[in-house]
Design a protein around this motif. Structure first.
Motif, PDB file in Angstrom:
ATOM      1  N   LEU A   1       7.240  28.868 -30.564  1.00 18.64           N
ATOM      2  CA  LEU A   1       7.428  27.677 -30.386  1.00 18.64           C
ATOM      3  C   LEU A   1       7.877  27.022 -29.272  1.00 18.64           C
ATOM      4  CD1 LEU A   1       9.425  27.339 -33.740  1.00 18.64           C
ATOM      5  CD2 LEU A   1       6.917  27.212 -33.363  1.00 18.64           C
ATOM      6  N   GLN A   2       7.839  27.840 -28.273  1.00 16.97           N
ATOM      7  CA  GLN A   2       7.914  27.376 -26.733  1.00 16.97           C
ATOM      8  C   GLN A   2       7.178  25.871 -26.389  1.00 16.97           C
ATOM      9  OE1 GLN A   2      10.385  28.533 -24.569  1.00 16.97           O
ATOM     10  NE2 GLN A   2      10.885  30.046 -26.086  1.00 16.97           N
ATOM     11  N   ASN A   3       7.867  25.069 -26.040  1.00 20.63           N
ATOM     12  CA  ASN A   3       7.324  23.881 -25.496  1.00 20.63           C
ATOM     13  C   ASN A   3       6.889  22.721 -26.333  1.00 20.63           C
ATOM     14  OD1 ASN A   3       8.040  24.643 -22.736  1.00 20.63           O
ATOM     15  ND2 ASN A   3       5.939  26.046 -22.650  1.00 20.63           N
ATOM     16  N   ARG A   4       7.020  23.245 -27.790  1.00 21.29           N
ATOM     17  CA  ARG A   4       6.720  22.235 -28.835  1.00 21.29           C
ATOM     18  C   ARG A   4       7.900  20.964 -28.792  1.00 21.29           C
ATOM     19  NH1 ARG A   4       2.701  24.203 -32.547  1.00 21.29           N
ATOM     20  NH2 ARG A   4       1.924  26.182 -31.682  1.00 21.29           N
ATOM     21  N   LYS A   5       7.495  19.928 -29.162  1.00 18.24           N
ATOM     22  CA  LYS A   5       8.469  18.916 -29.132  1.00 18.24           C
ATOM     23  C   LYS A   5       8.549  18.369 -30.586  1.00 18.24           C
ATOM     24  CE  LYS A   5       7.095  17.317 -24.529  1.00 18.24           C
ATOM     25  NZ  LYS A   5       6.493  16.612 -23.655  1.00 18.24           N
ATOM     26  N   LEU A   6       9.888  18.228 -30.671  1.00 20.87           N
ATOM     27  CA  LEU A   6      10.124  17.865 -32.088  1.00 20.87           C
ATOM     28  C   LEU A   6      11.297  16.511 -32.156  1.00 20.87           C
ATOM     29  CD1 LEU A   6      10.714  18.759 -35.208  1.00 20.87           C
ATOM     30  CD2 LEU A   6      12.813  19.673 -34.477  1.00 20.87           C
ATOM     31  N   LEU A   7      10.897  15.676 -32.959  1.00 16.61           N
ATOM     32  CA  LEU A   7      11.631  14.302 -33.235  1.00 16.61           C
ATOM     33  C   LEU A   7      12.488  14.606 -34.238  1.00 16.61           C
ATOM     34  CD1 LEU A   7      11.928  11.260 -32.149  1.00 16.61           C
ATOM     35  CD2 LEU A   7      10.137  10.781 -33.818  1.00 16.61           C
TER      36      LEU A   7
ATOM     37  N   ARG B   1      17.256  26.898 -29.649  1.00 16.87           N
ATOM     38  CA  ARG B   1      17.243  28.387 -29.422  1.00 16.87           C
ATOM     39  C   ARG B   1      15.822  28.890 -29.740  1.00 16.87           C
ATOM     40  NH1 ARG B   1      22.450  27.942 -31.878  1.00 16.87           N
ATOM     41  NH2 ARG B   1      21.591  28.343 -33.822  1.00 16.87           N
ATOM     42  N   MET B   2      15.319  28.164 -30.556  1.00 13.00           N
ATOM     43  CA  MET B   2      13.373  28.685 -30.896  1.00 13.00           C
ATOM     44  C   MET B   2      12.847  28.232 -29.829  1.00 13.00           C
ATOM     45  SD  MET B   2      13.891  27.759 -34.980  1.00 13.00           S
ATOM     46  CE  MET B   2      12.440  28.207 -35.328  1.00 13.00           C
ATOM     47  N   GLY B   3      13.144  27.653 -28.741  1.00 12.72           N
ATOM     48  CA  GLY B   3      12.327  27.013 -27.782  1.00 12.72           C
ATOM     49  C   GLY B   3      11.746  25.579 -27.787  1.00 12.72           C
ATOM     50  N   VAL B   4      12.070  25.055 -28.888  1.00  9.36           N
ATOM     51  CA  VAL B   4      11.608  23.808 -28.999  1.00  9.36           C
ATOM     52  C   VAL B   4      12.382  22.535 -28.273  1.00  9.36           C
ATOM     53  CG1 VAL B   4      11.410  21.706 -30.948  1.00  9.36           C
ATOM     54  CG2 VAL B   4      10.834  24.236 -31.513  1.00  9.36           C
ATOM     55  N   TYR B   5      11.633  21.638 -27.791  1.00 10.38           N
ATOM     56  CA  TYR B   5      12.277  20.424 -26.948  1.00 10.38           C
ATOM     57  C   TYR B   5      12.731  19.463 -28.242  1.00 10.38           C
ATOM     58  CZ  TYR B   5      12.881  16.679 -23.250  1.00 10.38           C
ATOM     59  OH  TYR B   5      13.307  15.642 -23.028  1.00 10.38           O
ATOM     60  N   THR B   6      14.006  19.137 -28.068  1.00 11.90           N
ATOM     61  CA  THR B   6      14.107  18.032 -29.261  1.00 11.90           C
ATOM     62  C   THR B   6      14.565  16.774 -28.969  1.00 11.90           C
ATOM     63  OG1 THR B   6      16.825  18.886 -28.973  1.00 11.90           O
ATOM     64  CG2 THR B   6      15.335  20.199 -30.341  1.00 11.90           C
TER      65      THR B   6
ATOM     66  N   PRO C   1       4.641   4.831 -30.969  1.00 12.48           N
ATOM     67  CA  PRO C   1       4.094   4.654 -29.779  1.00 12.48           C
ATOM     68  C   PRO C   1       4.602   5.588 -28.842  1.00 12.48           C
ATOM     69  CG  PRO C   1       3.983   2.518 -30.768  1.00 12.48           C
ATOM     70  CD  PRO C   1       4.871   3.375 -31.520  1.00 12.48           C
ATOM     71  N   LYS C   2       5.962   5.571 -28.919  1.00 15.30           N
ATOM     72  CA  LYS C   2       6.839   6.466 -27.976  1.00 15.30           C
ATOM     73  C   LYS C   2       6.487   7.773 -28.294  1.00 15.30           C
ATOM     74  CE  LYS C   2      10.842   5.288 -27.084  1.00 15.30           C
ATOM     75  NZ  LYS C   2      12.457   4.638 -27.074  1.00 15.30           N
ATOM     76  N   ALA C   3       6.463   8.202 -29.458  1.00 13.47           N
ATOM     77  CA  ALA C   3       6.263   9.632 -29.929  1.00 13.47           C
ATOM     78  C   ALA C   3       4.916   9.990 -29.409  1.00 13.47           C
ATOM     79  CB  ALA C   3       6.355   9.626 -31.398  1.00 13.47           C
ATOM     80  N   LYS C   4       3.813   9.144 -29.423  1.00 16.33           N
ATOM     81  CA  LYS C   4       2.638   9.640 -29.196  1.00 16.33           C
ATOM     82  C   LYS C   4       2.598   9.902 -27.647  1.00 16.33           C
ATOM     83  CE  LYS C   4      -0.096   7.273 -32.833  1.00 16.33           C
ATOM     84  NZ  LYS C   4      -1.112   6.214 -33.288  1.00 16.33           N
ATOM     85  N   ASP C   5       3.183   9.008 -26.913  1.00 16.48           N
ATOM     86  CA  ASP C   5       3.154   9.203 -25.513  1.00 16.48           C
ATOM     87  C   ASP C   5       4.045  10.279 -25.173  1.00 16.48           C
ATOM     88  OD1 ASP C   5       1.737   6.589 -25.136  1.00 16.48           O
ATOM     89  OD2 ASP C   5       3.615   5.443 -24.558  1.00 16.48           O
ATOM     90  N   LYS C   6       4.750  10.834 -25.881  1.00 12.01           N
ATOM     91  CA  LYS C   6       5.746  12.041 -25.456  1.00 12.01           C
ATOM     92  C   LYS C   6       4.913  13.185 -25.678  1.00 12.01           C
ATOM     93  CE  LYS C   6       9.705  13.397 -23.716  1.00 12.01           C
ATOM     94  NZ  LYS C   6      10.221  12.781 -22.342  1.00 12.01           N
ATOM     95  N   GLY C   7       4.121  13.127 -26.606  1.00 11.85           N
ATOM     96  CA  GLY C   7       3.285  14.183 -27.217  1.00 11.85           C
ATOM     97  C   GLY C   7       4.145  15.052 -28.185  1.00 11.85           C
TER      98      GLY C   7
ATOM     99  N   ALA D   1       7.541  21.948 -39.235  1.00 16.62           N
ATOM    100  CA  ALA D   1       7.448  20.540 -38.644  1.00 16.62           C
ATOM    101  C   ALA D   1       6.572  20.732 -37.420  1.00 16.62           C
ATOM    102  CB  ALA D   1       8.996  20.149 -38.295  1.00 16.62           C
ATOM    103  N   VAL D   2       6.747  21.829 -36.500  1.00 26.07           N
ATOM    104  CA  VAL D   2       5.874  21.468 -35.260  1.00 26.07           C
ATOM    105  C   VAL D   2       4.546  22.468 -35.502  1.00 26.07           C
ATOM    106  CG1 VAL D   2       7.908  21.175 -34.040  1.00 26.07           C
ATOM    107  CG2 VAL D   2       7.338  23.599 -34.383  1.00 26.07           C
ATOM    108  N   THR D   3       4.116  23.090 -36.597  1.00 27.88           N
ATOM    109  CA  THR D   3       3.101  23.987 -36.567  1.00 27.88           C
ATOM    110  C   THR D   3       2.158  23.804 -37.730  1.00 27.88           C
ATOM    111  OG1 THR D   3       3.915  25.941 -37.762  1.00 27.88           O
ATOM    112  CG2 THR D   3       4.168  25.803 -35.273  1.00 27.88           C
ATOM    113  N   GLY D   4       2.995  23.238 -38.849  1.00 25.10           N
ATOM    114  CA  GLY D   4       2.326  22.955 -40.223  1.00 25.10           C
ATOM    115  C   GLY D   4       2.113  24.408 -40.972  1.00 25.10           C
ATOM    116  N   ASP D   5       2.943  25.141 -40.443  1.00 24.53           N
ATOM    117  CA  ASP D   5       2.842  26.404 -41.223  1.00 24.53           C
ATOM    118  C   ASP D   5       4.361  27.301 -41.120  1.00 24.53           C
ATOM    119  OD1 ASP D   5       1.948  28.629 -42.490  1.00 24.53           O
ATOM    120  OD2 ASP D   5       0.416  29.694 -40.910  1.00 24.53           O
TER     121      ASP D   5
END
Length: 423
Positions: A4-10, A27-32, A65-71, A308-312
């Motif tokens: 999950l490194q570098n995945r972004k979670l809202l 701790r799982m490597g997700v940007y929050t 729109p902010k979330a889309k811009d943030k990826g 949430a960040v992978t769909g699996d």
């Protein structure tokens, strides 16, 4: 587990309940990123996140729109019914994984729909009465005591046990204020203690994940009934697994529940009878993923983040483990006042018998006479052998854990009398 490194979670909502989610994701490597319109003081999870936004969680035209811009790779929320709709809508607009559907959200938050669903699958619920609130004759014929409550409320707000028609009128007028859809339930009163039943949904498969006995207590100021003590496993576990578990798993699978945590409150007569009351398609407010992890070795919080960040979800499935301890959840409540300093937290967390310490309030916060679960200072998750030993452990913990007000007084107390714990 998937990288999950570098995945972004809202994260929708920044209450204290979200702190563990944010820290776990990091701790799982997700940007929050935490979003709501409250200050950091009122939304303390913001202080733990990599980033936060000060926007209303229902301001979709700003957030999306902010979330889309943030990826953003995924959206999540986990503790509060009122956050579920914004979570689902934002997820749908971003086309990110969402464990909720509109149907499962409605079933899980509308008590009438949930009970109707239970009846379709042969699961007992309390008998409901349809009466005109201004028709005194029909009110007099009700089989008292009965219960009046909002159809879509939470936290025991607007709940009243009624002994006569005057109580019903008073209870109705109170309950409707806590219903966003202006609907009130009038039903049989169940003179039994509660149990809380847990399930884990993984890719459409429903797994039993434990059951606890719940003791409710009342605030003297408001009369509101809240959870005062829970212990795992329930004395009724064997009967539940024999008579209802299969029907309940079938119900969730057939109704479209596919991923995520489920809890159910039911009344238990101490023998073989269970009467379902309500459910949540989220974690319970007392951080119920901890006992599920202890007994079933599946971390529902990590599962939800990964989904949430992978769909699996590629982790382990719930499976009962051979453990030698019982488990309790004790809410520690806070008196009215401003918390100046907090003592003993690190010492309490370091104890071998403390499985989890889940805070809800912090230094600098003002505690008001809410008379609800909002006055919980923290939830203690304790492992123990027997009730006498547990009583001693809790005595020791509560002498060390303190929230001191501006006058030097300890603000902490428990609604549940721990001296009542005897074998």
């Amino acid at each position: 587990m998937t990288s999950l490194q570098n995945r972004k979670l809202l994260v929708i909502g920044g209450s204290a309940s979200m702190i563990d989610l944010v820290e776990t994701a990091k701790r799982m490597g997700v940007y929050t990123i935490v979003v709501d319109w409250n200050s950091v003081t009122d939304s303390p999870a913001k202080a733990h996140a990599d980033e936060y936004w000060n926007d209303s969680i229902m301001d979709y035209d700003t957030i999306v729109p902010k979330a889309k811009d943030k990826g953003i790779d995924g959206v999540i929320t986990c503790m509060t019914d009122s956050y579920l709709t914004p979570y689902r809508i934002i997820s749908e607009r971003l086309k990110t994984p969402c464990y909720l559907s509109e149907n499962t959200e409605k079933i899980s938050t509308d008590k009438l729909l949930f009970k109707r669903n239970c009846q379709e699958f042969g699961i007992p619920v309390a008998k409901k009465y349809s009466v005109e609130i201004h028709d005194e004759t029909s009110l007099e014929k009700l089989p008292y005591p009965i219960v009046v409550k909002p159809a879509d409320g939470s936290g025991s707000r607007g709940f009243k046990v009624c002994q006569n028609k005057e109580d019903v009128i008073e209870g109705y007028n109170k309950a409707i204020k806590f219903s966003s859809t202006n609907r009130v339930i009038i039903e049989d009163y169940m003179p039994y203690d509660s149990v809380i039943i847990h399930y884990t949904l993984i890719n459409g498969k429903c797994y039993y994940s434990g059951i606890s006995d719940k003791i409710s207590c009342k605030f003297s100021s408001s009369g509101s009934s809240v959870m005062g003590f829970q212990s795992f496993p329930s004395k009724g576990e064997k009967a539940y697994l024999e008579f209802l578990d299969e029907k309940v798993r079938n119900m969730f699978e057939k109704t479209g529940f596919r991923n995520g945590p489920v809890w159910i409150e039911a009344f238990y007569d101490g023998k073989e009878k269970f009467v379902f009351n309500e459910m949540g398609y989220r974690f319970g407010g007392s951080f119920t993923y901890y006992p599920v992890q202890y007994f079933y070795k599946v971390n529902q919080l990590k599962m939800l983040i990964e989904y949430a960040v992978t769909g699996d979800y590629k982790g382990v499935q719930p499976q009962r483990c051979d453990v030698d301890k019982r488990y309790c959840i004790l809410p520690v409540h806070c008196k009215v006042g401003k918390i100046n300093t907090i003592e003993g937290v690190e010492e309490v967390k370091a104890r071998n018998d403390v499985y989890a310490y889940a805070p809800k309030h912090f230094e600098g916060q003002e505690i008001k006479d809410w008379g609800t679960a909002l006055q919980v200072f923290c939830y203690l998750h304790i492992l123990y052998k027997d009730n006498n030993g547990l009583r001693g452990s809790l005595r020791d913990i509560l002498t060390k854990l303190k929230a001191i007000d501006e006058n030097g007084n300890n603000m902490l107390y428990t609604l549940y009398d721990i001296e009542a714990l005897t074998d």
